[in-house]
Design a protein around this motif. Structure first.
Motif, PDB file in Angstrom:
ATOM      1  N   LYS A 120     102.911 -23.655 -85.447  1.00 64.14           N
ATOM      2  CA  LYS A 120     103.891 -24.546 -84.826  1.00 64.14           C
ATOM      3  C   LYS A 120     104.062 -25.818 -85.647  1.00 64.14           C
ATOM      4  N   GLY A 121     102.959 -26.355 -86.145  1.00 61.91           N
ATOM      5  CA  GLY A 121     103.008 -27.558 -86.978  1.00 61.91           C
ATOM      6  C   GLY A 121     103.724 -27.320 -88.302  1.00 61.91           C
ATOM      7  N   ALA A 122     103.778 -26.068 -88.734  1.00 59.93           N
ATOM      8  CA  ALA A 122     104.407 -25.734 -90.003  1.00 59.93           C
ATOM      9  C   ALA A 122     105.905 -25.453 -89.838  1.00 59.93           C
ATOM     10  N   GLU A 123     106.390 -25.325 -88.613  1.00 61.23           N
ATOM     11  CA  GLU A 123     107.811 -25.036 -88.383  1.00 61.23           C
ATOM     12  C   GLU A 123     108.667 -26.110 -89.017  1.00 61.23           C
ATOM     13  N   GLY A 124     109.664 -25.681 -89.699  1.00 64.70           N
ATOM     14  CA  GLY A 124     110.602 -26.596 -90.319  1.00 64.70           C
ATOM     15  C   GLY A 124     110.105 -27.230 -91.596  1.00 64.70           C
ATOM     16  N   ARG A 125     108.862 -26.935 -91.996  1.00 64.64           N
ATOM     17  CA  ARG A 125     108.316 -27.530 -93.221  1.00 64.64           C
ATOM     18  C   ARG A 125     108.316 -26.554 -94.387  1.00 64.64           C
ATOM     19  N   SER A 126     108.693 -25.302 -94.116  1.00 61.00           N
ATOM     20  CA  SER A 126     108.637 -24.324 -95.210  1.00 61.00           C
ATOM     21  C   SER A 126     109.911 -24.253 -96.000  1.00 61.00           C
ATOM     22  N   ARG A 178      95.424 -31.463 -92.276  1.00 58.53           N
ATOM     23  CA  ARG A 178      93.960 -31.313 -92.194  1.00 58.53           C
ATOM     24  C   ARG A 178      93.591 -30.087 -91.373  1.00 58.53           C
ATOM     25  N   SER A 179      94.264 -29.919 -90.231  1.00 58.51           N
ATOM     26  CA  SER A 179      93.980 -28.775 -89.372  1.00 58.51           C
ATOM     27  C   SER A 179      94.260 -27.461 -90.110  1.00 58.51           C
ATOM     28  N   SER A 180      95.359 -27.443 -90.846  1.00 57.74           N
ATOM     29  CA  SER A 180      95.718 -26.244 -91.614  1.00 57.74           C
ATOM     30  C   SER A 180      94.663 -25.929 -92.669  1.00 57.74           C
ATOM     31  N   LEU A 181      94.233 -26.952 -93.380  1.00 58.09           N
ATOM     32  CA  LEU A 181      93.244 -26.736 -94.432  1.00 58.09           C
ATOM     33  C   LEU A 181      91.876 -26.367 -93.867  1.00 58.09           C
ATOM     34  N   LEU A 182      91.548 -26.910 -92.714  1.00 63.83           N
ATOM     35  CA  LEU A 182      90.282 -26.515 -92.065  1.00 63.83           C
ATOM     36  C   LEU A 182      90.327 -25.050 -91.640  1.00 63.83           C
ATOM     37  N   LEU A 183      91.456 -24.634 -91.084  1.00 68.62           N
ATOM     38  CA  LEU A 183      91.597 -23.222 -90.703  1.00 68.62           C
ATOM     39  C   LEU A 183      91.525 -22.337 -91.941  1.00 68.62           C
ATOM     40  N   LEU A 243      94.749 -14.418 -95.654  1.00 73.13           N
ATOM     41  CA  LEU A 243      95.219 -15.351 -94.632  1.00 73.13           C
ATOM     42  C   LEU A 243      94.870 -16.787 -95.011  1.00 73.13           C
ATOM     43  N   ALA A 244      93.677 -16.989 -95.553  1.00 74.60           N
ATOM     44  CA  ALA A 244      93.259 -18.335 -95.976  1.00 74.60           C
ATOM     45  C   ALA A 244      94.224 -18.882 -97.023  1.00 74.60           C
ATOM     46  N   ALA A 245      94.552 -18.056 -98.006  1.00 79.38           N
ATOM     47  CA  ALA A 245      95.477 -18.493 -99.052  1.00 79.38           C
ATOM     48  C   ALA A 245      96.846 -18.804 -98.450  1.00 79.38           C
ATOM     49  N   GLY A 246      97.298 -17.958 -97.563  1.00 77.05           N
ATOM     50  CA  GLY A 246      98.607 -18.172 -96.933  1.00 77.05           C
ATOM     51  C   GLY A 246      98.659 -19.423 -96.090  1.00 77.05           C
ATOM     52  N   VAL A 247      97.609 -19.684 -95.341  1.00 78.69           N
ATOM     53  CA  VAL A 247      97.564 -20.884 -94.493  1.00 78.69           C
ATOM     54  C   VAL A 247      97.451 -22.143 -95.348  1.00 78.69           C
ATOM     55  N   ALA A 248      96.783 -22.054 -96.480  1.00 77.23           N
ATOM     56  CA  ALA A 248      96.601 -23.216 -97.355  1.00 77.23           C
ATOM     57  C   ALA A 248      97.906 -23.656 -98.013  1.00 77.23           C
ATOM     58  N   LEU A 249      98.812 -22.737 -98.224  1.00 79.08           N
ATOM     59  CA  LEU A 249     100.063 -23.048 -98.921  1.00 79.08           C
ATOM     60  C   LEU A 249     101.165 -23.389 -97.921  1.00 79.08           C
ATOM     61  N   PRO A 250     101.767 -24.555 -98.038  1.00 89.26           N
ATOM     62  CA  PRO A 250     102.810 -24.956 -97.083  1.00 89.26           C
ATOM     63  C   PRO A 250     103.954 -23.947 -96.961  1.00 89.26           C
ATOM     64  N   ARG A 251     104.349 -23.316 -98.048  1.00 88.90           N
ATOM     65  CA  ARG A 251     105.481 -22.388 -98.013  1.00 88.90           C
ATOM     66  C   ARG A 251     105.211 -21.155 -97.144  1.00 88.90           C
ATOM     67  N   ALA A 308     101.533 -17.053 -92.219  1.00 83.83           N
ATOM     68  CA  ALA A 308     100.110 -16.721 -92.339  1.00 83.83           C
ATOM     69  C   ALA A 308      99.337 -17.152 -91.097  1.00 83.83           C
ATOM     70  N   ALA A 309      99.692 -18.290 -90.531  1.00 83.29           N
ATOM     71  CA  ALA A 309      98.994 -18.745 -89.324  1.00 83.29           C
ATOM     72  C   ALA A 309      99.295 -17.809 -88.150  1.00 83.29           C
TER      73      ALA A 309
END
Length: 126
Positions: free
Chosen positions: A120-126, A6-11, A55-63, A68-69
């Protein structure tokens, strides 16, 4: 949906909204471009709008979220001079406008921290 998602998508939504605003109402952004930058302010306005949309597109995509963040955090630091320019230029405007311009200055800090938190929340999820 997790809190991190949610935080990622809001950003991403904030970045996209601001990116679109650079094209929908460029004049207000032109006025914040530091005069020390070369070229026309409109060029910088559009370039920053494109950057925010990317940046918005990059933050929206988990990969691409982490990179991007982190780029978003750097972007928020990089546009700080525009907020300083606005505060300087608006120092003689009516109090509400002057206050708004000054209030933008410290708002960059939570934006930078938010973007770093998303990375930080995206670490290890890409």
């Amino acid at each position: 949906m997790s809190r991190s998602e949610r935080s990622s998508l809001l950003l991403a939504g904030l970045l996209a909204t601001m990116g679109v605003a650079h094209f929908a109402a460029p004049r207000q952004f032109d006025a914040t471009i530091p005069r020390a930058l070369p070229g026309k302010p409109r060029t910088w306005t559009y370039a920053s709008g494109v950057a925010e949309l990317a940046l918005a597109a990059g933050v929206a995509l988990p990969r691409t979220r982490r990179a991007a963040a982190l780029a978003g955090a750097a972007f928020f630091v990089g546009v700080f001079p525009a907020n300083v320019q606005m505060a300087v230029d608006w120092r003689h405007r009516p109090a509400p406008l002057r206050t708004a311009a000054l209030a933008r200055l410290p708002l960059q800090v939570p934006l930078v921290l938010w973007a770093r938190g998303v990375a930080k929340g995206a670490e290890g999820r890409s």
